[in-house]
Design an enzyme around this catalytic site. Structure first.
Site, PDB file in Angstrom:
ATOM      1  N   ARG A 146       0.827  -1.210   0.000  1.00  0.00           N
ATOM      2  CA  ARG A 146       0.000   0.000   0.000  1.00  0.00           C
ATOM      3  C   ARG A 146       0.858   1.254   0.000  1.00  0.00           C
ATOM      4  NH1 ARG A 146      -2.606  -4.304   1.801  1.00  0.00           N
ATOM      5  NH2 ARG A 146      -4.872  -4.424   1.938  1.00  0.00           N
TER       6      ARG A 146
ATOM      7  N   ARG B  78      -6.305 -17.900  -9.503  1.00  0.00           N
ATOM      8  CA  ARG B  78      -7.030 -17.388  -8.327  1.00  0.00           C
ATOM      9  C   ARG B  78      -8.225 -16.534  -8.757  1.00  0.00           C
ATOM     10  NH1 ARG B  78      -2.876 -15.149  -4.079  1.00  0.00           N
ATOM     11  NH2 ARG B  78      -4.748 -15.102  -2.790  1.00  0.00           N
TER      12      ARG B  78
ATOM     13  N   ASP C 137      -3.629 -15.685   7.261  1.00  0.00           N
ATOM     14  CA  ASP C 137      -2.372 -16.204   6.709  1.00  0.00           C
ATOM     15  C   ASP C 137      -1.620 -17.100   7.694  1.00  0.00           C
ATOM     16  OD1 ASP C 137      -2.841 -14.891   4.340  1.00  0.00           O
ATOM     17  OD2 ASP C 137      -1.713 -13.109   4.910  1.00  0.00           O
TER      18      ASP C 137
ATOM     19  N   LYS D 218      -6.076 -19.358  -1.705  1.00  0.00           N
ATOM     20  CA  LYS D 218      -4.828 -18.608  -1.470  1.00  0.00           C
ATOM     21  C   LYS D 218      -3.784 -19.039  -2.507  1.00  0.00           C
ATOM     22  CE  LYS D 218      -6.226 -16.150   1.962  1.00  0.00           C
ATOM     23  NZ  LYS D 218      -6.382 -14.717   1.773  1.00  0.00           N
TER      24      LYS D 218
HETATM   25  C1  S3P Z   1      -3.946  -9.169   2.160  1.00  0.00           C
HETATM   26  C2  S3P Z   1      -5.177  -9.704   2.448  1.00  0.00           C
HETATM   27  C3  S3P Z   1      -5.403 -11.141   2.650  1.00  0.00           C
HETATM   28  C4  S3P Z   1      -4.100 -11.887   2.921  1.00  0.00           C
HETATM   29  C5  S3P Z   1      -3.000 -11.468   1.985  1.00  0.00           C
HETATM   30  C6  S3P Z   1      -2.728  -9.989   2.077  1.00  0.00           C
HETATM   31  C7  S3P Z   1      -3.843  -7.716   1.946  1.00  0.00           C
HETATM   32  O1  S3P Z   1      -5.971 -11.681   1.485  1.00  0.00           O
HETATM   33  O2  S3P Z   1      -4.326 -13.283   2.819  1.00  0.00           O
HETATM   34  O3  S3P Z   1      -1.805 -12.164   2.293  1.00  0.00           O
HETATM   35  O4  S3P Z   1      -2.715  -7.179   1.924  1.00  0.00           O
HETATM   36  O5  S3P Z   1      -4.893  -7.064   1.806  1.00  0.00           O
HETATM   37  P1  S3P Z   1      -7.580 -11.711   1.251  1.00  0.00           P
HETATM   38  O6  S3P Z   1      -8.047 -10.343   1.050  1.00  0.00           O
HETATM   39  O7  S3P Z   1      -7.764 -12.562   0.026  1.00  0.00           O
HETATM   40  O8  S3P Z   1      -8.137 -12.350   2.491  1.00  0.00           O
END
Ligand code: S3P
Length: 430
Positions: free
Chosen positions: A28, A123, A319, A346
């Site tokens: 971000r 995915r 995670d 995932k």
């Molecule tokens: C993340 C959100 C999660 C997480 C990923 C990082 C993020 O995924 O599993 O490692 O940075 O917003 P999901 O939004 O698919 O749950």
């Protein structure tokens, strides 16, 4: 494919370590700095493959990113100044890069096509394409617009704000919709059943955006520009610290300190679960760095007991399920993990990968459609296992090997996705 042999940590784990920067915050920081128009320094940026995919992506859109080996300095193009990329952008293995960028690019007046590696290409992207299309974005992909390669076509009109009730818990989907909301007419609201990580909300607020959260509803108003802070300090990643929290707990005679770990409450489900299982973790020097709460964690070995983990906490530890499995296998009694069906989409189908690979080390784990049943009081034997090209499976297997009789992991170098120093840190702690 690189294979790695991990030996048992017979004398316990000892030492003081720092954890690399948080993956979610690093992604971000580069995206939002790239959308601002004043220089931003990023301290403790995670130099791992996933975040470098975001760097490459923002560079392809014309953002100037300098890396002196210590810090990144980003000179952004402003909310409306990104360039049309000259080529297809490769998002690598990174779902966060792709899904958040789809939100940002939905509001742009140029065409972008994404590709990615074999895992990312499978995915589900419909989950972001559906709400973005409702806002007026035009996105097409393979297999009826759901899989990579995916192209964002310039929208004919300005996007419109929507109210979107999330069908699944996902910070990536939430963030994609909120980022499109920066460009949309009117208010965009996302409603979450259970809170997922809120780094997007926190950081956008630090960039001067009008974004509020009330009773699970996050609302954003469009912005003319982002007012970037001069510096973003990225906290250490609790998802990377989680391997050491479990390893030092389950390996007898361990005593370690993990410095500078982000303890944002939307991420600390792992601490709650381990505390409920009987761990011995002390939080020291709690402070706030760059808008995120941070602490040093002192971990000593402890005997754990099994617990039931319910759906409401899953987004706060999504995670960490592979490494929680290691703790549960060695704990007294049964652990159940419920409402974790998101694990099936995932980097690998993590429920299947956990059952298959931990099934080689022990017979404690049973698959459920939405999670796992783990019979504790078990031990690990030596086995040859496979990472399924999933960094979190590889690191959980390595901790299992270190706490048992060793393990050989094929496809071991996928740890570079989020934690390139993982194996050297394990050796350092032994
Ligand atoms: C993340 C959100 C999660 C997480 C990923 C990082 C993020 O995924 O599993 O490692 O940075 O917003 P999901 O939004 O698919 O749950």
């Amino acid at each position: 494919m690189t294979s790695k042999i991990i030996e048992a940590a017979v004398d316990g784990l000892h030492g003081v370590i720092t954890i690399p920067g948080d993956k979610s915050v690093s992604h971000r920081s580069v995206m939002f700095a790239g959308l601002s128009d004043t220089p931003v320094r990023i301290v403790n940026f995670l130099r791992a493959q996933d975040c470098l995919s975001t760097v490459n992506c923002m560079r392809a859109l014309g953002v100037n990113i300098a890396d002196d080996g210590e810090e990144l300095t980003i000179c952004g193009k402003g909310l409306y100044g990104l360039n049309e990329p000259e080529n297809i952008i490769d998002a690598g293995n990174s779902g966060t890069t792709l899904r958040l960028m789809l939100g940002i690019l939905s509001g742009q007046k140029f065409l972008t096509t994404f590709t990615g590696d074999a895992s990312l290409s499978k995915r589900p992207m419909q989950r972001v394409i559906t709400p973005l299309t409702r806002m007026g974005a035009s996105i097409v992909g393979r297999k009826i617009n759901t899989l990579l390669p995916i192209t964002v076509i310039p929208a004919k009109q300005r996007l419109t704000g929507i109210t979107y009730e999330m069908p699944m818990a996902s910070a990536q989907v939430k963030s994609a919709v909120l980022l499109a909301g920066l460009y949309a007419q009117g208010v965009t609201t996302v409603i979450e059943k259970y809170p997922s990580r809120d780094h997007t909300e926190r950081m956008l607020k630090a960039f001067g955006v009008d974004i509020t959260t009330q009773n699970g509803a996050i609302s954003i108003r469009p912005a003319d520009r982002l007012h970037a802070p001069a510096e973003i300090i990225v906290p250490g990643d609790i998802s990377s610290a989680a391997y050491w929290l479990v390893a030092a707990t389950v390996i007898p005679n361990s005593d370690i300190i993990i410095k500078n770990v982000g303890i944002n409450k939307t991420r600390t489900g792992i601490l709650d679960v381990l505390n409920n299982m009987g761990t011995n973790i002390e939080l020291c020097g709690c402070r706030t760095d760059g808008g995120e709460p941070v602490a040093d964690l002192h971990v000593r070995s402890a005997r754990l007991h099994g617990i039931d983990i319910a759906a409401d906490i899953i987004p706060r530890l999504v995670d960490e399920i592979p490494i929680i499995t290691v703790a549960a296998i060695l704990a007294d009694g049964r652990t159940t993990i419920n409402g974790a069906q998101e694990l099936r989409v995932k980097e690998s189908d993590r429920i299947k990968a956990i059952c298959r690979e931990f099934g080689k080390l022990t017979n404690a784990v049973t698959e459920k459609e939405d999670g796992l049943i783990i019979e504790g009081n078990s031990a690990f034997k030596y086995a040859q296992c496979d990472s399924h090209d999933d960094h979190r499976i590889a690191m959980a297997l390595a901790v299992a090997g270190a706490s048992g009789k060793g393990v050989e992991i094929s496809g071991a170098d996928c740890v570079n996705i989020s934690y390139p120093q993982f194996y050297t840190t394990l050796e350092h702690l032994k």
